[in-house]
Design a protein around this motif. Sequence first.
Motif: not given
Length: 316
Positions: A136-147
């Motif tokens: 599920a969504a809470h089983d993952t971690e997301t890191v993203r760029g500013a743009a």
Amino acid sequence: MTEAERPSAIGQALLAISDKWTLLILQRAFLLRMRRFADWRDELGMSESVLASRLKELVAGELLRPAPYREHGRTRTEYRLTERAIELWPMLVEIWSWERRWVPRRQGPPELTHDVCGDRTDVELGCAGCGKSPVAAHDTETVRGAAVFAQVTVPRHHRRSMREAEADPLSYFPETFDLLGDRWSTVILVAAFFGTRRFADFRSELGVAPSVLANRLRQFTKLGVLAVEEPGYRLTDKGLDLFGVFAYVVDWAQRWYTGPPDTDLRVTHRACGQPFRPCLRCRSCGGELSRTEVHFAVPEGRFPSPRTRIIVAAPS
């Protein structure tokens, strides 16, 4: 278009597929193996100008490829799914599965059968890296760029109303199109999955007009995918359950598109620490699903030519 003006990989993917007619054209190509202009026009009730425009966009986006065929002594053109498009099949199955759980219909959607175990089944999202499911969504971690969301949306000038889809078990429900069939709607939901909560943050990140943003947030709250909660909005269980759809959009986007610097997106599966690669598993037997090992039960009369069943994703 300069490098700085080019959307992120996610943005390019959303520009390619976040449209009601585009989703229906692709869905019918998968479900009914439609390839010809007249079949889509008659099946979907589309005007010829809108259909021609969407087919042109799909060809330009390398999702369909034109191929000549002979009919009554004349050379005509049909449109076949490219490999890029075929790899969208799990996303379309995830949309079907979400509708089964959350959208009541007078007539149910077609049933999915896993040919390996023989059961009519549903799907669950798993991690291809470690094999764990469900994810599920809470089983993952997301890191993203500013743009990530720069240049994501463009105006579409050829809007047309759609016929009521609720009576047609093959079509996505109108509620689904409210969420996934409009570029602003889809990108707002993606931003919500990536942690955006406040009205001002949606505005600054997406560059969306206040009136458009207020309309979509009000609509999402009414549909029950967002809830108002200080300091802004949160995804409900119904909204969070769309994670599988967006996981496949992200995975597909980053395999087929390249964005400019500072637009990267990394989704990590917390349990194994690896980049999250989604896969579909059969709820009945737990096996990983292949597009050539599943089929939907579709009424025979719906096919443009005689068939006894249909594979989820037709070969190109």
